[in-house]
Design a protein around this motif. Structure first.
Motif, PDB file in Angstrom:
ATOM      1  N   SER A 117       5.692  35.750   3.550  1.00 17.41           N
ATOM      2  CA  SER A 117       5.700  34.786   2.449  1.00 17.41           C
ATOM      3  C   SER A 117       4.668  33.675   2.605  1.00 17.41           C
ATOM      4  O   SER A 117       4.445  32.915   1.675  1.00 17.41           O
ATOM      5  N   THR A 118       4.039  33.577   3.760  1.00 18.64           N
ATOM      6  CA  THR A 118       3.065  32.516   3.999  1.00 18.64           C
ATOM      7  C   THR A 118       1.752  33.123   4.469  1.00 18.64           C
ATOM      8  O   THR A 118       1.718  33.783   5.507  1.00 18.64           O
ATOM      9  N   PRO A 119       0.663  32.916   3.718  1.00 20.35           N
ATOM     10  CA  PRO A 119      -0.628  33.412   4.207  1.00 20.35           C
ATOM     11  C   PRO A 119      -1.071  32.562   5.405  1.00 20.35           C
ATOM     12  O   PRO A 119      -1.105  31.345   5.334  1.00 20.35           O
ATOM     13  N   VAL A 120      -1.361  33.214   6.511  1.00 22.49           N
ATOM     14  CA  VAL A 120      -1.702  32.495   7.732  1.00 22.49           C
ATOM     15  C   VAL A 120      -3.203  32.529   7.987  1.00 22.49           C
ATOM     16  O   VAL A 120      -3.898  33.454   7.562  1.00 22.49           O
ATOM     17  N   HIS A 121      -3.676  31.506   8.683  1.00 23.81           N
ATOM     18  CA  HIS A 121      -5.065  31.473   9.129  1.00 23.81           C
ATOM     19  C   HIS A 121      -5.198  32.174  10.481  1.00 23.81           C
ATOM     20  O   HIS A 121      -6.219  32.783  10.775  1.00 23.81           O
ATOM     21  N   ASN A 122      -4.154  32.014  11.302  1.00 23.13           N
ATOM     22  CA  ASN A 122      -4.108  32.625  12.631  1.00 23.13           C
ATOM     23  C   ASN A 122      -2.798  33.379  12.765  1.00 23.13           C
ATOM     24  O   ASN A 122      -1.744  32.849  12.431  1.00 23.13           O
ATOM     25  N   LEU A 123      -2.876  34.589  13.267  1.00 26.27           N
ATOM     26  CA  LEU A 123      -1.679  35.397  13.489  1.00 26.27           C
ATOM     27  C   LEU A 123      -1.749  35.974  14.888  1.00 26.27           C
ATOM     28  O   LEU A 123      -2.766  36.560  15.272  1.00 26.27           O
ATOM     29  N   HIS A 124      -0.668  35.790  15.636  1.00 29.46           N
ATOM     30  CA  HIS A 124      -0.555  36.452  16.931  1.00 29.46           C
ATOM     31  C   HIS A 124       0.681  37.339  16.915  1.00 29.46           C
ATOM     32  O   HIS A 124       1.769  36.879  16.566  1.00 29.46           O
ATOM     33  N   ILE A 125       0.501  38.594  17.304  1.00 28.77           N
ATOM     34  CA  ILE A 125       1.605  39.551  17.351  1.00 28.77           C
ATOM     35  C   ILE A 125       1.914  39.822  18.816  1.00 28.77           C
ATOM     36  O   ILE A 125       1.103  40.430  19.526  1.00 28.77           O
ATOM     37  N   SER A 126       3.065  39.364  19.256  1.00 26.04           N
ATOM     38  CA  SER A 126       3.466  39.532  20.645  1.00 26.04           C
ATOM     39  C   SER A 126       4.294  40.802  20.809  1.00 26.04           C
ATOM     40  O   SER A 126       5.190  41.073  20.013  1.00 26.04           O
ATOM     41  N   GLU A 127       3.976  41.548  21.841  1.00 21.27           N
ATOM     42  CA  GLU A 127       4.634  42.843  22.100  1.00 21.27           C
ATOM     43  C   GLU A 127       4.571  43.735  20.862  1.00 21.27           C
ATOM     44  O   GLU A 127       5.568  44.284  20.400  1.00 21.27           O
ATOM     45  N   TRP A 128       3.368  43.870  20.367  1.00 18.32           N
ATOM     46  CA  TRP A 128       3.086  44.590  19.130  1.00 18.32           C
ATOM     47  C   TRP A 128       3.725  45.987  19.116  1.00 18.32           C
ATOM     48  O   TRP A 128       4.341  46.395  18.128  1.00 18.32           O
ATOM     49  N   ALA A 129       3.596  46.745  20.184  1.00 21.77           N
ATOM     50  CA  ALA A 129       4.124  48.113  20.201  1.00 21.77           C
ATOM     51  C   ALA A 129       5.645  48.150  20.153  1.00 21.77           C
ATOM     52  O   ALA A 129       6.223  49.179  19.821  1.00 21.77           O
ATOM     53  N   LEU A 130       6.289  47.025  20.462  1.00 21.79           N
ATOM     54  CA  LEU A 130       7.749  46.962  20.425  1.00 21.79           C
ATOM     55  C   LEU A 130       8.277  46.412  19.100  1.00 21.79           C
ATOM     56  O   LEU A 130       9.469  46.513  18.824  1.00 21.79           O
ATOM     57  N   CYS A 131       7.396  45.824  18.297  1.00 16.19           N
ATOM     58  CA  CYS A 131       7.794  45.289  16.983  1.00 16.19           C
ATOM     59  C   CYS A 131       8.078  46.441  16.025  1.00 16.19           C
ATOM     60  O   CYS A 131       7.551  47.544  16.176  1.00 16.19           O
TER      61      CYS A 131
END
Length: 172
Positions: A117-131
């Motif tokens: 719902s919020t367009p981000v300027h910075n995105l970090h995906i932690s433990e991507w393969a587990l998401c």
């Protein structure tokens, strides 16, 4: 940061230094890191994006994780870093379970299991393969083309979105 139960200044280790050098030349930043545990990769990215959020006006940063417990832990890194900034520490407007906002620069950093719902300027995906793949896909679909996107994960087999993204990036 807390290390061996005492507070220390962040000194980049070899892996963090490599990541730091790599992202200096990227615009936008797009980096997915296959990591081993306890290398400080999550901490590096969280502090990197916190710094950008605090010192750049009108910046929205999102941190996506695989579980609520992970969100809590990751946001503790954000809170601790903010708390220990001393005279540089920016004033807070919102200080909630999932969001810190900085009114003097109109910026905020938040954690969630899904950021659509919020367009981000910075995105970090932690433990991507587990998401959950659907959460990652919908979050990435909501990110504008100029957004900085970083991710890290331990290996989790083949057939998930991180594996596909990582394999595609290595080819190209």
């Amino acid at each position: 940061l807390r290390h061996r139960r005492r507070r220390t200044r962040l000194r980049l280790n070899r892996i963090q230094g490599y990541i730091h050098r790599a992202i200096q030349v990227m615009d936008p930043v797009r980096l997915a890191v296959l990591k081993f545990r306890q290398a400080g990769v999550s901490t590096f990215f969280i502090l990197w994006w916190l710094d950008d959020t605090i010192f750049r006006k009108n910046t929205i940063t999102g941190i996506l994780a695989d579980r609520r417990e992970s969100l809590t832990y990751l946001f503790e890194i954000v809170r601790y870093a903010h708390q220990e900034m001393g005279q540089l520490r920016p004033r807070l407007k919102d200080d909630s379970k999932n969001t810190l906002s900085f009114p003097d620069v109109n910026s905020k950093i938040m954690v969630s299991l899904n950021l659509t719902s919020t367009p981000v300027h910075n995105l970090h995906i932690s433990e991507w393969a587990l998401c959950k793949d659907a959460a990652v896909r919908s979050t990435l679909a909501a990110a504008p083309p100029w957004a900085n996107i970083t991710g890290e994960t331990v290996a989790n087999g083949i057939g998930n979105d991180f594996f596909e993204t990582y394999t595609e990036a290595k080819r190209g």
